[in-house]
Design an enzyme around this catalytic site. Sequence first.
Site, PDB file in Angstrom:
ATOM      1  N   SER A 287      13.761  20.681 -17.015  1.00  0.00           N
ATOM      2  CA  SER A 287      12.520  21.435 -17.152  1.00  0.00           C
ATOM      3  C   SER A 287      12.836  22.733 -17.867  1.00  0.00           C
ATOM      4  CB  SER A 287      11.961  21.738 -15.762  1.00  0.00           C
ATOM      5  OG  SER A 287      11.112  22.864 -15.823  1.00  0.00           O
TER       6      SER A 287
ATOM      7  N   LYS B 121      15.373  20.804 -11.909  1.00  0.00           N
ATOM      8  CA  LYS B 121      14.683  19.527 -12.089  1.00  0.00           C
ATOM      9  C   LYS B 121      15.362  18.585 -13.068  1.00  0.00           C
ATOM     10  CE  LYS B 121      10.237  19.277 -12.024  1.00  0.00           C
ATOM     11  NZ  LYS B 121       8.982  19.466 -12.766  1.00  0.00           N
TER      12      LYS B 121
ATOM     13  N   GLU C   5       8.226   7.782 -17.540  1.00  0.00           N
ATOM     14  CA  GLU C   5       6.834   8.227 -17.634  1.00  0.00           C
ATOM     15  C   GLU C   5       6.235   7.887 -18.994  1.00  0.00           C
ATOM     16  OE1 GLU C   5       6.404  12.193 -15.080  1.00  0.00           O
ATOM     17  OE2 GLU C   5       8.087  12.240 -16.443  1.00  0.00           O
TER      18      GLU C   5
ATOM     19  N   HIS D  13       0.821  -1.222   0.000  1.00  0.00           N
ATOM     20  CA  HIS D  13       0.000   0.000   0.000  1.00  0.00           C
ATOM     21  C   HIS D  13       0.853   1.270   0.000  1.00  0.00           C
ATOM     22  CE1 HIS D  13      -3.171  -2.833   1.334  1.00  0.00           C
ATOM     23  NE2 HIS D  13      -2.252  -3.275   2.176  1.00  0.00           N
TER      24      HIS D  13
END
Length: 448
Positions: free
Chosen positions: A267, A273, A280, A146
């Site tokens: 970015s 970043k 992704e 979880h």
Amino acid sequence: MAEEYTPLGYTASIHYDRRLYKEDIAGSIAHARMLGRQEIITRNEAAKITDGLAIVREEIEADTFPWKQELEDLHMNIESRLHELIGETAGKLHTARSRNDQIATDMRLYVRGVAAETIEQARSLQGALVSQAKQHVETAMPGYTHVQRAQPVVLAHHLLAYVQMLDRDVERFTQTIARANVLPLGSGALAGSPYPLDRESVAAELGFDGVTENSMDAVSDRDFVLDYLSAAATCMAHLSRLGEEFVMWSSEEFAFLRLAEVDTTGSSIMPQKRNPDLAELARGRTGRVYGHLMAMLTVIKGLPLTYNRDLQEDKEALFDTVDTLLPTLAAFTRMVTGASFNVERMAQAADGGGYSLATELADYLARKGVPFRQAHGIVAELTHYASSEDRRFDAMTLEEYRRFSPKFDKDILGITVASALAARDVPGGTAPSQVAAALKRAKERLGL
Ligand code: ARG
């Protein structure tokens, strides 16, 4: 703007089925040779045809082949060009053959080839995972359920879980090859052929294990495409899960790993970043591979025997799946290889303020005869107490432990992440000794 509608534009497949040229020409050469051997055409004619086909192949590879959309598909383009090259004899190639058994043959050859390539790439990714695992047999990290810290594991154990998934993927692609590897040629349009064909020899020449049993099934069966698509969908699911973990682990919140610079993108406005875009995109593209599987299942479901033009829709689904899966495997091989794990950070999280050893405390009591359910309750209270006091388990005294159960003894103070790991010494468990053995077995399986 969309292209203007024409009937031919609607039916044409040449812009994508030309990708099958190698398979198509190999099938035609084997077919023509057999026609010659069986004296269905003369040996001379067969030789003319096979020589002509070799030229066609060279033209295609040199990018000088005059593809024509009005000829609709790959088969007609090749036959028409063969006619230009060798004249009337070209018309004899299609003796005892239909485009129906021809395309079924092409597709089987293609699936066989890409499945083998997929296996190779999956093996490379397994190799990369194993190399990382080798470095981290003793690296503690939290195991999660979880997305809650549950019990400590070693990083190698986590990575080897993906090696297992990929083993099953490889098995599925291997089975895909086995089922695809029979020759449809000789099935004709649907009913077989009135010529004295030697199908077995064509099968042998093309590396098939045998010939299809039933001509009607042979021209309409695309199960082998479904096999590839479904194995690919499962494999993408695995990659997507790994991708998701890499996305999380490379976040500042987890900070379990750092991806190599080449495997991230910056970015455009936030210079600090490093985005895990590859992972992704892999996660995102999993959706499109699932879509192709669903599309193909749907294409097939209402089709009466035998060939129906709907079957032409198998190609783009398959090609795009291949073009998604293979680069994803390659990207992950790189990404896994280039990742550097933050061992301290993972160890800290594995310890989790000491609370990730709660199961270990319960097991301790259980070993001393307390029924596990009861032990679980005792440790729940103990955890509640420790966290409300802001105390780690290992900062608690024996007297404090004893308030919760008289079964606690001095040795309770010796329970650590390392002892918890070492205790899980069953085959398949996370004890470093077991993981080292699992790693050895994986290396043997992979020939590393
Ligand atoms: N382009 C067709 C396909 O991919 C080839 C077979 C065509 N056969 C036919 N009878 N129209 O399925």
